[in-house]
Design an enzyme around this catalytic site. Sequence first.
Site, PDB file in Angstrom:
ATOM      1  N   GLN A  43       1.270  -3.575  17.289  1.00 27.27           N
ATOM      2  CA  GLN A  43       0.043  -3.130  17.622  1.00 27.27           C
ATOM      3  C   GLN A  43      -1.234  -4.077  17.365  1.00 27.27           C
ATOM      4  OE1 GLN A  43      -0.419  -0.542  19.836  1.00 27.27           O
ATOM      5  NE2 GLN A  43       1.809   0.174  19.518  1.00 27.27           N
TER       6      GLN A  43
ATOM      7  N   CYS B  69       0.037  20.112 -21.877  1.00 26.91           N
ATOM      8  CA  CYS B  69      -1.199  20.774 -21.810  1.00 26.91           C
ATOM      9  C   CYS B  69      -1.145  22.334 -20.878  1.00 26.91           C
ATOM     10  CB  CYS B  69      -2.187  20.047 -21.531  1.00 26.91           C
ATOM     11  SG  CYS B  69      -2.664  19.659 -20.058  1.00 26.91           S
TER      12      CYS B  69
ATOM     13  N   HIS C 258      -1.335   1.549  -4.101  1.00 22.28           N
ATOM     14  CA  HIS C 258      -1.863   3.138  -3.943  1.00 22.28           C
ATOM     15  C   HIS C 258      -0.824   4.035  -4.665  1.00 22.28           C
ATOM     16  CE1 HIS C 258      -3.938   1.766   0.228  1.00 22.28           C
ATOM     17  NE2 HIS C 258      -4.774   1.547  -1.017  1.00 22.28           N
TER      18      HIS C 258
ATOM     19  N   ASN D  24       2.914  -7.021  13.392  1.00 16.35           N
ATOM     20  CA  ASN D  24       2.685  -5.419  13.668  1.00 16.35           C
ATOM     21  C   ASN D  24       2.933  -5.301  15.316  1.00 16.35           C
ATOM     22  OD1 ASN D  24       1.300  -3.190  14.423  1.00 16.35           O
ATOM     23  ND2 ASN D  24      -0.048  -3.515  12.485  1.00 16.35           N
TER      24      ASN D  24
ATOM     25  N   CYS E 293       0.251  14.477 -15.017  1.00  7.77           N
ATOM     26  CA  CYS E 293      -0.591  15.851 -15.526  1.00  7.77           C
ATOM     27  C   CYS E 293      -1.773  15.532 -14.900  1.00  7.77           C
ATOM     28  CB  CYS E 293      -0.701  15.924 -16.781  1.00  7.77           C
ATOM     29  SG  CYS E 293      -1.721  17.491 -17.207  1.00  7.77           S
TER      30      CYS E 293
ATOM     31  N   GLN F 202       0.674  -1.182   0.019  1.00  3.90           N
ATOM     32  CA  GLN F 202      -0.039  -0.228   0.012  1.00  3.90           C
ATOM     33  C   GLN F 202       0.747   1.318  -0.174  1.00  3.90           C
ATOM     34  OE1 GLN F 202      -3.471  -0.561   3.061  1.00  3.90           O
ATOM     35  NE2 GLN F 202      -1.783  -1.863   3.728  1.00  3.90           N
TER      36      GLN F 202
ATOM     37  N   THR G  49       0.527  -3.091   8.376  1.00  3.66           N
ATOM     38  CA  THR G  49      -0.529  -2.237   8.056  1.00  3.66           C
ATOM     39  C   THR G  49      -1.798  -2.536   9.184  1.00  3.66           C
ATOM     40  OG1 THR G  49      -2.218  -1.983   6.477  1.00  3.66           O
ATOM     41  CG2 THR G  49      -1.789  -4.139   6.689  1.00  3.66           C
TER      42      THR G  49
HETATM   43  C1  BV8 Z   1     -11.746   4.019  -3.214  1.00  3.90           C
HETATM   44  C2  BV8 Z   1      -1.584   7.171  -0.749  1.00  3.90           C
HETATM   45  C3  BV8 Z   1     -13.659   4.282  -4.777  1.00  3.90           C
HETATM   46  C4  BV8 Z   1      -1.566   8.284  -0.827  1.00  3.90           C
HETATM   47  C5  BV8 Z   1      -3.542   6.021   0.492  1.00  3.90           C
HETATM   48  C6  BV8 Z   1     -15.027   0.102   1.344  1.00  3.90           C
HETATM   49  C7  BV8 Z   1     -14.738   0.142   0.191  1.00  3.90           C
HETATM   50  C8  BV8 Z   1     -14.251   0.937  -0.617  1.00  3.90           C
HETATM   51  C9  BV8 Z   1     -13.680   2.143  -0.266  1.00  3.90           C
HETATM   52  C10 BV8 Z   1     -13.880   2.621   0.930  1.00  3.90           C
HETATM   53  C11 BV8 Z   1     -14.583   1.718   1.710  1.00  3.90           C
HETATM   54  N1  BV8 Z   1     -14.804   2.197   3.003  1.00  3.90           N
HETATM   55  C12 BV8 Z   1     -14.536   3.544   2.791  1.00  3.90           C
HETATM   56  C13 BV8 Z   1     -13.893   3.782   1.656  1.00  3.90           C
HETATM   57  C14 BV8 Z   1     -13.230   4.938   1.339  1.00  3.90           C
HETATM   58  C15 BV8 Z   1     -11.584   4.874   1.494  1.00  3.90           C
HETATM   59  C16 BV8 Z   1     -11.334   4.402   2.658  1.00  3.90           C
HETATM   60  O1  BV8 Z   1     -10.893   3.062   2.861  1.00  3.90           O
HETATM   61  N2  BV8 Z   1     -11.379   5.095   3.895  1.00  3.90           N
HETATM   62  C17 BV8 Z   1     -10.907   4.570   5.050  1.00  3.90           C
HETATM   63  C18 BV8 Z   1     -10.259   5.756   5.804  1.00  3.90           C
HETATM   64  C19 BV8 Z   1     -12.002   4.161   5.890  1.00  3.90           C
HETATM   65  N3  BV8 Z   1     -10.960   4.054   0.465  1.00  3.90           N
HETATM   66  C20 BV8 Z   1     -10.640   4.936  -0.509  1.00  3.90           C
HETATM   67  O2  BV8 Z   1     -10.837   6.056  -0.863  1.00  3.90           O
HETATM   68  C21 BV8 Z   1      -9.951   4.200  -1.755  1.00  3.90           C
HETATM   69  N4  BV8 Z   1     -10.558   4.474  -2.900  1.00  3.90           N
HETATM   70  O3  BV8 Z   1     -12.266   3.395  -2.372  1.00  3.90           O
HETATM   71  O4  BV8 Z   1     -12.402   4.598  -4.547  1.00  3.90           O
HETATM   72  C22 BV8 Z   1     -13.865   4.702  -6.250  1.00  3.90           C
HETATM   73  C23 BV8 Z   1     -14.259   3.336  -6.928  1.00  3.90           C
HETATM   74  C24 BV8 Z   1     -14.276   3.513  -8.326  1.00  3.90           C
HETATM   75  C25 BV8 Z   1     -13.935   4.814  -8.633  1.00  3.90           C
HETATM   76  C26 BV8 Z   1     -13.891   6.064  -7.991  1.00  3.90           C
HETATM   77  C27 BV8 Z   1     -13.812   5.702  -6.734  1.00  3.90           C
HETATM   78  C28 BV8 Z   1      -8.536   4.745  -1.858  1.00  3.90           C
HETATM   79  C29 BV8 Z   1      -7.736   4.403  -0.771  1.00  3.90           C
HETATM   80  C30 BV8 Z   1      -6.442   5.108  -0.913  1.00  3.90           C
HETATM   81  C31 BV8 Z   1      -5.995   6.046  -0.230  1.00  3.90           C
HETATM   82  N5  BV8 Z   1      -4.341   6.383  -0.402  1.00  3.90           N
HETATM   83  N6  BV8 Z   1      -2.018   6.183   0.031  1.00  3.90           N
HETATM   84  C32 BV8 Z   1      -0.489   8.688   0.240  1.00  3.90           C
HETATM   85  O5  BV8 Z   1       0.381   7.853   0.826  1.00  3.90           O
HETATM   86  O6  BV8 Z   1      -0.286  10.008   0.672  1.00  3.90           O
HETATM   87  S1  BV8 Z   1      -3.753   5.114   1.785  1.00  3.90           S
HETATM   88  C33 BV8 Z   1      -2.771   5.300   2.944  1.00  3.90           C
HETATM   89  O7  BV8 Z   1      -3.475   5.200   4.430  1.00  3.90           O
HETATM   90  C34 BV8 Z   1      -1.479   4.408   3.038  1.00  3.90           C
HETATM   91  O8  BV8 Z   1      -1.173   3.947   1.706  1.00  3.90           O
HETATM   92  C35 BV8 Z   1      -1.958   3.253   3.983  1.00  3.90           C
HETATM   93  O9  BV8 Z   1      -2.163   2.293   3.220  1.00  3.90           O
HETATM   94  C36 BV8 Z   1      -3.084   4.017   4.621  1.00  3.90           C
HETATM   95  C37 BV8 Z   1      -2.916   3.880   6.153  1.00  3.90           C
HETATM   96  O10 BV8 Z   1      -1.805   4.633   6.397  1.00  3.90           O
HETATM   97  P1  BV8 Z   1      -0.937   4.114   7.798  1.00  3.90           P
HETATM   98  O11 BV8 Z   1      -1.955   4.030   9.092  1.00  3.90           O
HETATM   99  O12 BV8 Z   1       0.146   4.970   8.121  1.00  3.90           O
HETATM  100  O13 BV8 Z   1      -0.257   3.062   7.443  1.00  3.90           O
HETATM  101  P2  BV8 Z   1      -0.942   1.785   7.958  1.00  3.90           P
HETATM  102  O14 BV8 Z   1      -2.397   1.611   7.581  1.00  3.90           O
HETATM  103  O15 BV8 Z   1      -0.246   0.681   6.880  1.00  3.90           O
HETATM  104  O16 BV8 Z   1      -0.709   1.838   9.544  1.00  3.90           O
HETATM  105  C38 BV8 Z   1       0.570   1.740  10.049  1.00  3.90           C
HETATM  106  C39 BV8 Z   1       0.792   0.237  10.684  1.00  3.90           C
HETATM  107  O17 BV8 Z   1       2.075  -0.034  10.996  1.00  3.90           O
HETATM  108  C40 BV8 Z   1       0.132   0.507  12.111  1.00  3.90           C
HETATM  109  O18 BV8 Z   1      -0.728  -0.637  12.313  1.00  3.90           O
HETATM  110  C41 BV8 Z   1       1.337   0.130  13.147  1.00  3.90           C
HETATM  111  O19 BV8 Z   1       0.967  -0.374  14.328  1.00  3.90           O
HETATM  112  C42 BV8 Z   1       2.226  -0.434  12.133  1.00  3.90           C
HETATM  113  N7  BV8 Z   1       3.699  -0.169  12.583  1.00  3.90           N
HETATM  114  C43 BV8 Z   1       4.259   0.779  13.017  1.00  3.90           C
HETATM  115  N8  BV8 Z   1       5.636   0.544  12.995  1.00  3.90           N
HETATM  116  C44 BV8 Z   1       5.892  -0.528  12.519  1.00  3.90           C
HETATM  117  C45 BV8 Z   1       4.508  -1.181  12.467  1.00  3.90           C
HETATM  118  N9  BV8 Z   1       4.488  -2.511  12.039  1.00  3.90           N
HETATM  119  C46 BV8 Z   1       5.642  -3.237  11.801  1.00  3.90           C
HETATM  120  N10 BV8 Z   1       7.014  -2.644  12.347  1.00  3.90           N
HETATM  121  C47 BV8 Z   1       7.085  -1.629  12.703  1.00  3.90           C
HETATM  122  N11 BV8 Z   1       8.196  -1.122  12.976  1.00  3.90           N
HETATM  123 ZN    ZN Z   2      -0.998  17.473 -19.284  1.00 11.98          ZN
END
Ligand code: BV8
Ligand code: ZN
Length: 243
Positions: free
Chosen positions: A218, A153, A115, A216, A123, A97, A191
């Site tokens: 946590q 563009c 992602h 993880n 663009c 991700q 994650t």
């Molecule tokens: C979409 C890129 C529709 C940007 C990111 C149900 C179905 C479908 C969609 C949804 C749904 N419910 C809600 C939605 C909407 C939304 C969503 O999921 N919202 C959430 C908040 C509920 N989803 C979307 O909008 C997705 N698109 O559904 O589109 C659509 C379909 C057709 C046509 C048009 C539209 C798009 C989601 C992608 C967003 N972009 N990243 C960027 O990076 O800037 S997501 C981003 O957040 C990260 O990539 C990561 O995946 C996510 C979470 O971030 P973090 O919390 O930091 O990371 P992570 O979750 O991995 O957590 C860190 C973990 O590591 C923790 O657990 C921690 O304990 C652990 N950790 C810490 N240290 C360590 C460790 N583990 C091991 N070792 C360590 N040392």
């Molecule tokens: Zn362009």
Amino acid sequence: MADVREAAKLLEKAQRVVVFTGAGISAESGVPTFRDALTGLWERFDAQSLATPQAFQDDPDLVWGWYEWRRHRVSTVHPNPGHLAVAAMKNAVVITQNVDDLHERAGSADTVHLHGSLFMPRCSQCGEAAALPSTTGEPDEGRRVWPPSCVRCAGLIRPGVVWFGEALPEAALEAAARAASDCDVLLTVGTSGMVYPAAEIPRLAARSGAAVIQVNPQPTPLDSVALVNLRGSAAQVLPDLAA
Ligand code: BV8
Ligand code: ZN
């Protein structure tokens, strides 16, 4: 630790392995996880509100500055032993991700990015791929940086990542779903399993009969999906699994 031995045995026996990673695997390289990446000027924002097409439309220099700061940070750090252990796993498909390039730099050349990537700007109008601006030193945490314009563009260049509300790249999602349905073991690392549809991948593997192993420090909503929960950090635990 019995659980580590159990997990290592499952991986050893597996014909097809999927490694599914989130921001946590890059944490020990010094890349802040998604929520921790909001410091300085961006501190007052919620990631979910900044990583959106709307935020870029309203405030292109704020959003572009945030991604340039993150891209610069990634280019100054290195893959950690967690990335290297993943790259050493045989028959493993890596699905991430994350938008950094640390898996590739560790040797996982065919990593599937659900992602997108910090290294593929395009663009915002015509979609044309754009060259990466040459980083002139670390942008100060929070400096607004006006995005470059498209050579074709004149539209604003945007980061090549998937924002909230945007569809994931179809080919990547299909490849991930296929690998998750076919694998014997899915190893999910660093994650929180809360962002969809990516978070569906470990659940799909479990439904298809794979053994899910979670690394993880946590608890996460994936605890109930995992057969083995290893409470530890990626850089500490993964090298023991690949041994
Ligand atoms: C979409 C890129 C529709 C940007 C990111 C149900 C179905 C479908 C969609 C949804 C749904 N419910 C809600 C939605 C909407 C939304 C969503 O999921 N919202 C959430 C908040 C509920 N989803 C979307 O909008 C997705 N698109 O559904 O589109 C659509 C379909 C057709 C046509 C048009 C539209 C798009 C989601 C992608 C967003 N972009 N990243 C960027 O990076 O800037 S997501 C981003 O957040 C990260 O990539 C990561 O995946 C996510 C979470 O971030 P973090 O919390 O930091 O990371 P992570 O979750 O991995 O957590 C860190 C973990 O590591 C923790 O657990 C921690 O304990 C652990 N950790 C810490 N240290 C360590 C460790 N583990 C091991 N070792 C360590 N040392
Ligand atoms: Zn362009």
